[in-house]
Design a protein around this motif. Structure first.
Motif, mmCIF file in Angstrom:
data_model
loop_
_atom_site.group_PDB
_atom_site.id
_atom_site.type_symbol
_atom_site.label_atom_id
_atom_site.label_comp_id
_atom_site.label_asym_id
_atom_site.label_seq_id
_atom_site.Cartn_x
_atom_site.Cartn_y
_atom_site.Cartn_z
ATOM 1 N N HIS A 103 -34.415 -6.232 -3.892
ATOM 2 C CA HIS A 103 -33.876 -6.037 -2.547
ATOM 3 C C HIS A 103 -34.357 -7.100 -1.566
ATOM 4 O O HIS A 103 -33.966 -7.098 -0.407
ATOM 5 C CB HIS A 103 -34.260 -4.641 -2.047
ATOM 6 C CG HIS A 103 -34.008 -3.580 -3.085
ATOM 7 N ND1 HIS A 103 -32.753 -3.083 -3.325
ATOM 8 C CD2 HIS A 103 -34.823 -2.983 -3.982
ATOM 9 C CE1 HIS A 103 -32.816 -2.204 -4.332
ATOM 10 N NE2 HIS A 103 -34.071 -2.137 -4.741
ATOM 11 N N GLY A 128 -29.242 -6.212 -3.904
ATOM 12 C CA GLY A 128 -28.575 -5.276 -3.006
ATOM 13 C C GLY A 128 -29.572 -4.558 -2.099
ATOM 14 O O GLY A 128 -30.760 -4.836 -2.146
ATOM 15 N N SER A 129 -29.107 -3.714 -1.287
ATOM 16 C CA SER A 129 -27.710 -3.334 -1.179
ATOM 17 C C SER A 129 -26.973 -4.345 -0.282
ATOM 18 O O SER A 129 -27.457 -4.673 0.794
ATOM 19 C CB SER A 129 -27.647 -1.928 -0.607
ATOM 20 O OG SER A 129 -26.370 -1.422 -0.671
ATOM 21 N N THR A 177 -24.019 1.989 1.556
ATOM 22 C CA THR A 177 -23.400 2.777 0.487
ATOM 23 C C THR A 177 -23.872 4.217 0.593
ATOM 24 O O THR A 177 -25.014 4.469 0.986
ATOM 25 C CB THR A 177 -23.745 2.212 -0.909
ATOM 26 O OG1 THR A 177 -23.190 3.082 -1.899
ATOM 27 C CG2 THR A 177 -25.233 2.079 -1.148
ATOM 28 N N THR A 187 -23.381 6.123 -2.136
ATOM 29 C CA THR A 187 -23.475 6.490 -3.557
ATOM 30 C C THR A 187 -24.920 6.732 -3.979
ATOM 31 O O THR A 187 -25.199 7.633 -4.758
ATOM 32 C CB THR A 187 -22.852 5.376 -4.430
ATOM 33 O OG1 THR A 187 -21.517 5.161 -3.967
ATOM 34 C CG2 THR A 187 -22.837 5.730 -5.888
ATOM 35 N N VAL A 216 -31.579 4.046 -0.456
ATOM 36 C CA VAL A 216 -31.529 2.655 -0.935
ATOM 37 C C VAL A 216 -32.514 1.838 -0.112
ATOM 38 O O VAL A 216 -32.590 2.009 1.108
ATOM 39 C CB VAL A 216 -30.119 2.024 -0.713
ATOM 40 C CG1 VAL A 216 -29.778 1.024 -1.777
ATOM 41 C CG2 VAL A 216 -29.048 3.040 -0.537
ATOM 42 N N GLY A 268 -21.995 -0.872 -1.990
ATOM 43 C CA GLY A 268 -20.878 -0.844 -1.033
ATOM 44 C C GLY A 268 -19.809 -1.896 -1.283
ATOM 45 O O GLY A 268 -19.002 -2.182 -0.394
ATOM 46 N N ILE A 281 -19.764 1.141 -8.292
ATOM 47 C CA ILE A 281 -19.662 2.500 -8.849
ATOM 48 C C ILE A 281 -18.404 3.146 -8.265
ATOM 49 O O ILE A 281 -17.366 3.219 -8.928
ATOM 50 C CB ILE A 281 -20.905 3.364 -8.538
ATOM 51 C CG1 ILE A 281 -22.185 2.689 -9.054
ATOM 52 C CG2 ILE A 281 -20.739 4.751 -9.163
ATOM 53 C CD1 ILE A 281 -23.471 3.484 -8.837
ATOM 54 N N SER A 282 -18.494 3.585 -6.993
ATOM 55 C CA SER A 282 -17.420 4.424 -6.443
ATOM 56 C C SER A 282 -16.063 3.730 -6.398
ATOM 57 O O SER A 282 -15.034 4.360 -6.649
ATOM 58 C CB SER A 282 -17.820 4.927 -5.054
ATOM 59 O OG SER A 282 -18.253 3.856 -4.254
HETATM 60 N N1 3NM Z 1 -28.204 0.354 -6.458
HETATM 61 P P1 3NM Z 1 -21.393 1.806 -4.835
HETATM 62 S S1 3NM Z 1 -26.907 0.241 -4.303
HETATM 63 C C1 3NM Z 1 -26.996 2.039 -7.813
HETATM 64 O O1 3NM Z 1 -29.174 -1.686 -3.700
HETATM 65 C C2 3NM Z 1 -27.162 1.235 -6.593
HETATM 66 O O2 3NM Z 1 -29.990 -1.629 -5.692
HETATM 67 C C3 3NM Z 1 -28.191 -0.256 -5.269
HETATM 68 O O3 3NM Z 1 -22.742 2.219 -5.553
HETATM 69 C C4 3NM Z 1 -29.197 -1.250 -4.852
HETATM 70 O O4 3NM Z 1 -20.785 0.695 -5.588
HETATM 71 C C5 3NM Z 1 -26.337 1.288 -5.477
HETATM 72 O O5 3NM Z 1 -20.533 3.068 -4.950
HETATM 73 C C6 3NM Z 1 -25.107 2.131 -5.333
HETATM 74 O O6 3NM Z 1 -21.721 1.493 -3.412
HETATM 75 C C7 3NM Z 1 -23.851 1.365 -5.617
#
Ligand code: 3NM
Length: 226
Positions: free
Chosen positions: A130, A149-150, A154, A156, A160, A185, A205-206
């Motif tokens: 991060h 990320g992120s 997000t 999801t 985070v 996101g 993911i989403s």
């Molecule tokens: N890891 P979506 S953000 C599993 O910042 C995950 O390391 C993250 O889901 C990181 O594509 C995240 O739906 C969620 O936003 C990603």
């Protein structure tokens, strides 16, 4: 006979070296999570992803029983193996080893990378990062790729870790030589900005598992990337 054995060993070594590089450039890294996939099972979604020619799939379930996770991963491993798709298991090293996944993805709070490497010396190891210091440490500890990320907000993933988002991605693209996967996101509508900031591979993911038409969504995202 000896000659034959050496030939097989060289072949295995080649496969291992190739596997380490299996992070597709300018393409999708799909992550399965059933709570986001509109009542479709992880296995159904995995089949659709494979039919859409996605090259790397990660299994990420936090709340299912170990038995259920093992069964799903075993089935998905068989499907991915048949089509030469890279299969990564999130966090759970015992399941990754049991089903002979290609790799394991760990976060900053999971088992230390040196332990994971010791237990699974031939697997691709991905580590979520991060910020710059986490990325530098990941290189030092010889991760095969890093998550970056992120990128955007997000819903999801809970809690985070804060990140400079696109600016952190830009820094990674200019300073880090191993493959990296942007995450958090990312949607069809913002993927071009992620690419413009140096995106190499794009994890979602989403946006993908939650799409009404998964194959259509992948096609449409790829048309934006190319
Ligand atoms: N890891 P979506 S953000 C599993 O910042 C995950 O390391 C993250 O889901 C990181 O594509 C995240 O739906 C969620 O936003 C990603």
């Amino acid at each position: 006979k000896i000659y034959e054995n050496i030939r097989f060993q060289v072949y295995d070594l080649e496969i291992m070296l190739l596997a380490k590089k299996n992070i597709p450039k300018t393409d999708i890294y799909a992550i399965l999570g059933e709570e986001f996939s509109k009542s479709r099972s992880n296995i159904e979604v995995a089949k659709e992803l494979i039919e859409a020619d996605v090259k790397i799939i990660q299994y990420r379930e936090k709340d299912k029983s170990k038995k259920k996770k093992y069964e799903e991963c075993k089935a998905i491993r068989a499907l991915t193996k048949e089509k030469g798709v890279t299969f990564i298991v999130n966090d759970d090293i015992s399941i990754a080893l049991a089903v002979k996944a290609d790799g394991i993805h760990i976060g900053q709070d999971d088992m230390p990378i040196e332990e994971v490497k010791r237990l699974a010396p031939n697997m691709i190891i991905g580590l979520s990062t991060h910020n710059e210091s986490q990325a530098k440490l990941a290189i030092e500890k010889e991760a095969d790729y890093i998550g970056v990320g992120s990128i955007f907000n997000t819903t999801t993933k809970e809690n985070v870790e804060k990140s400079e988002g696109l600016n952190y991605l830009k820094w990674v693209s200019e300073n880090i030589s191993i493959p990296y996967v942007a995450i958090g996101g990312i949607k069809e509508e913002n993927i071009i900005s992620v690419k413009d900031y140096g995106g190499y591979c794009f994890a979602m993911i989403s946006e993908i598992t939650g799409a009404e038409n998964i194959k259509g969504k992948i096609k449409s995202i790829r048309s934006k990337l190319r």
